[in-house]
Write a protein that holds these residues in place. Sequence first.
Motif, PDB file in Angstrom:
ATOM      1  N   PRO A  99       1.354  -1.405   0.009  1.00  0.00           N
ATOM      2  CA  PRO A  99       0.169  -0.177   0.169  1.00  0.00           C
ATOM      3  C   PRO A  99       0.803   1.339   0.410  1.00  0.00           C
ATOM      4  O   PRO A  99       1.966   1.739   0.182  1.00  0.00           O
ATOM      5  CB  PRO A  99      -0.562  -0.079   1.280  1.00  0.00           C
ATOM      6  N   GLY A 100       0.741   2.295  -0.855  1.00  0.00           N
ATOM      7  CA  GLY A 100       0.787   3.223  -1.184  1.00  0.00           C
ATOM      8  C   GLY A 100       0.559   4.801  -1.070  1.00  0.00           C
ATOM      9  O   GLY A 100      -0.856   4.791  -0.823  1.00  0.00           O
ATOM     10  N   VAL A 101       0.299   5.956  -1.032  1.00  0.00           N
ATOM     11  CA  VAL A 101       0.351   7.299  -0.729  1.00  0.00           C
ATOM     12  C   VAL A 101      -0.880   6.889  -2.131  1.00  0.00           C
ATOM     13  O   VAL A 101      -2.351   8.064  -1.857  1.00  0.00           O
ATOM     14  CB  VAL A 101       1.098   8.552  -0.373  1.00  0.00           C
ATOM     15  N   HIS A 102      -0.838   6.959  -3.092  1.00  0.00           N
ATOM     16  CA  HIS A 102      -1.325   7.191  -4.222  1.00  0.00           C
ATOM     17  C   HIS A 102      -2.127   5.892  -5.048  1.00  0.00           C
ATOM     18  O   HIS A 102      -2.188   5.693  -6.035  1.00  0.00           O
ATOM     19  CB  HIS A 102      -0.870   7.289  -5.509  1.00  0.00           C
ATOM     20  N   GLY A 103      -1.689   4.969  -3.929  1.00  0.00           N
ATOM     21  CA  GLY A 103      -2.310   3.516  -4.343  1.00  0.00           C
ATOM     22  C   GLY A 103      -1.352   1.985  -4.308  1.00  0.00           C
ATOM     23  O   GLY A 103      -0.322   2.383  -3.462  1.00  0.00           O
ATOM     24  N   GLU A 104      -1.696   0.954  -4.299  1.00  0.00           N
ATOM     25  CA  GLU A 104      -0.661  -0.204  -4.203  1.00  0.00           C
ATOM     26  C   GLU A 104       0.741  -0.425  -5.162  1.00  0.00           C
ATOM     27  O   GLU A 104      -0.307   0.080  -6.342  1.00  0.00           O
ATOM     28  CB  GLU A 104      -1.471  -1.273  -4.188  1.00  0.00           C
ATOM     29  N   SER A 105       1.740  -0.440  -4.769  1.00  0.00           N
ATOM     30  CA  SER A 105       2.309  -0.682  -5.655  1.00  0.00           C
ATOM     31  C   SER A 105       2.842  -2.287  -5.783  1.00  0.00           C
ATOM     32  O   SER A 105       2.559  -3.019  -4.390  1.00  0.00           O
ATOM     33  CB  SER A 105       3.712   0.235  -5.075  1.00  0.00           C
ATOM     34  N   ILE A 106       2.833  -2.398  -7.134  1.00  0.00           N
ATOM     35  CA  ILE A 106       3.094  -3.975  -7.281  1.00  0.00           C
ATOM     36  C   ILE A 106       4.074  -4.463  -7.900  1.00  0.00           C
ATOM     37  O   ILE A 106       4.215  -3.203  -9.481  1.00  0.00           O
ATOM     38  CB  ILE A 106       1.265  -4.681  -7.826  1.00  0.00           C
ATOM     39  N   VAL A 107       4.761  -5.300  -7.704  1.00  0.00           N
ATOM     40  CA  VAL A 107       5.607  -5.956  -8.222  1.00  0.00           C
ATOM     41  C   VAL A 107       6.343  -7.177  -8.026  1.00  0.00           C
ATOM     42  O   VAL A 107       5.142  -8.112  -7.906  1.00  0.00           O
ATOM     43  CB  VAL A 107       7.071  -5.509  -7.882  1.00  0.00           C
ATOM     44  N   LEU A 108       6.504  -7.477 -10.499  1.00  0.00           N
ATOM     45  CA  LEU A 108       6.174  -9.245 -10.009  1.00  0.00           C
ATOM     46  C   LEU A 108       7.294  -9.219 -10.776  1.00  0.00           C
ATOM     47  O   LEU A 108       8.487  -8.729 -11.217  1.00  0.00           O
ATOM     48  CB  LEU A 108       5.732  -9.224 -11.839  1.00  0.00           C
ATOM     49  N   ARG A 109       8.169 -10.840 -10.368  1.00  0.00           N
ATOM     50  CA  ARG A 109       9.766 -11.692 -10.059  1.00  0.00           C
ATOM     51  C   ARG A 109       9.016 -12.378 -10.834  1.00  0.00           C
ATOM     52  O   ARG A 109       8.858 -13.693 -10.923  1.00  0.00           O
ATOM     53  CB  ARG A 109      10.093 -11.443  -8.901  1.00  0.00           C
ATOM     54  N   ILE A 110       9.606 -12.148 -12.445  1.00  0.00           N
ATOM     55  CA  ILE A 110       9.385 -13.430 -13.608  1.00  0.00           C
ATOM     56  C   ILE A 110      10.625 -14.523 -13.195  1.00  0.00           C
ATOM     57  O   ILE A 110      11.917 -13.936 -12.913  1.00  0.00           O
ATOM     58  CB  ILE A 110       9.500 -12.817 -14.701  1.00  0.00           C
ATOM     59  N   LEU A 111      10.437 -15.010 -13.324  1.00  0.00           N
ATOM     60  CA  LEU A 111      10.798 -16.515 -12.716  1.00  0.00           C
ATOM     61  C   LEU A 111      10.713 -17.523 -14.074  1.00  0.00           C
ATOM     62  O   LEU A 111       9.598 -17.746 -14.525  1.00  0.00           O
ATOM     63  CB  LEU A 111      10.692 -17.578 -11.704  1.00  0.00           C
ATOM     64  N   ASP A 112      12.422 -17.422 -14.766  1.00  0.00           N
ATOM     65  CA  ASP A 112      11.948 -18.558 -16.126  1.00  0.00           C
ATOM     66  C   ASP A 112      12.694 -19.720 -15.415  1.00  0.00           C
ATOM     67  O   ASP A 112      14.193 -19.576 -14.993  1.00  0.00           O
ATOM     68  CB  ASP A 112      12.725 -18.099 -17.203  1.00  0.00           C
TER      69      ASP A 112
END
Length: 483
Positions: free
Chosen positions: A194-207
């Motif tokens: 959760p952040g001030v302006h909305g949710e920060s989302i991070v996707l870690r790509i596993l190949d």
Amino acid sequence: MHTLNLPIFNQLLSDKGIAPVENFPEPPRLLFADTLPEIEDRAKIRFILGSQVRFEHVEQHKVDNLIKHWRTKLSPELDGADGEDFNLDSEYLDEASNDAPIIRMVNHLMDRALDLSASDIHFEPEEKHLRIRCRVDGVMVDLETLPASAKAAVSSRVKLMARLDIGEKRLPQDGRIQYKMGNKNLDMRVSTLPGVHGESIVLRILDRSDVNVSLDQLGMPEDILKPYNHVIKQPHGIILVTGPTGSGKTTSLYATLEKINTGKNKTITVEDPVEYQLEGITQIHVNAKIGLNFAAGLRSIVRQDPDIIMIGEIRDAETAEIAIESALTGHLVFSTLHTNDAAGAITRLQDMGIDTYLISSSVIAVMAQRLVRRICPHCIETVQISEEEAELLEINKDECPEIKRGKGCERCGNTGYKGRLGLYELLLISDDLRHVIGSGGDANAIRKQAVKEGLRTLRKDAMEKLYQGITTPEEIVRVTRAN
């Protein structure tokens, strides 16, 4: 002009029995009271909508009248919205995030990031827009910027794909996405914050294909690879791999396990999470919610009669103590630590409260590593090293008058770099080093003794790569420190 989230806007239209924008008998029109979008931006809009769109320049009063018209029809849903995100419940967001344009847009962003061979995708909400960036070869690259009105639907779409609670926006969440691109089945770790302006989302790509490499393919210099191959065949002791997040520690450990997994020993790992499944190896996924942390997993592992144990990360004193106990009772233990160099791993264990005599008698080797960007082979050129570059590297300009550099081309995205390779520093614990550690020596004392015994530091390895024309001064300064 007010901006509206098109999928949510269409849902509101259908709720009122009004035909959505995409179903108009003629191509939908987008009206602009100011400058029309550039041609490239128009193409993006058409792609996201999945429809031909007419762009028209009109007078401001016509735009204002149109907004009043829709406010009247959709009231009270749009009352007080003023172009900001709508206040919608989770059921409404669920429907909006399943709207075809949002699905296409999120898939399009993921595909673009994967085309760039990105390791992470970042959705970063800001006050006036949603910024999407990805990490390519360890460096952040701008991917796209969307209007603020897209934040809610994009966030909900990603969270639905990861099977997360889209109604929960106050607490961090973690999930996974199975994503198919061509013949590749990719695994993505999802983290929301959760952040001030909305949710920060991070996707870690596993190949999975990224980890199917042998130790010989990691780029270790021969004078490091040979002693490392020797030390990993020892019957017991602790071998630590150190470095920051994204420095290739997991890949190195998996390649190591593949090398020594001959079928004549039993190997068990405890990881958070299990990033890749290895054949012939028992892997345990840490789950703190049910009390299965690293320490609890390790206690169970030692009762399973293993020969080799791999711990994803030593995070606390309890885990460190069990790892050392396992090493002292005849097991070969591998693990990682977040430290700047090999010597720092010893002092990190000391900071956790581990007695120095236990460290000196159990740790047999520490390998520090980094990943540095390679010069693009398609646009490589020879240039003169500048005074500033020589000063940054702390060398005499005469030592290396010419260096290689990438001019930038289509194949490397005009960055001058394509791909990465490892830098390595292997600290073997000798009798003299055990004496320094046992007497409470700090990182500088340990490092000084190691260099005296021939330690090849990360900076020295990086400089060799520079002389070979593999990387640049900027990359060396970015990932290593002066010694």
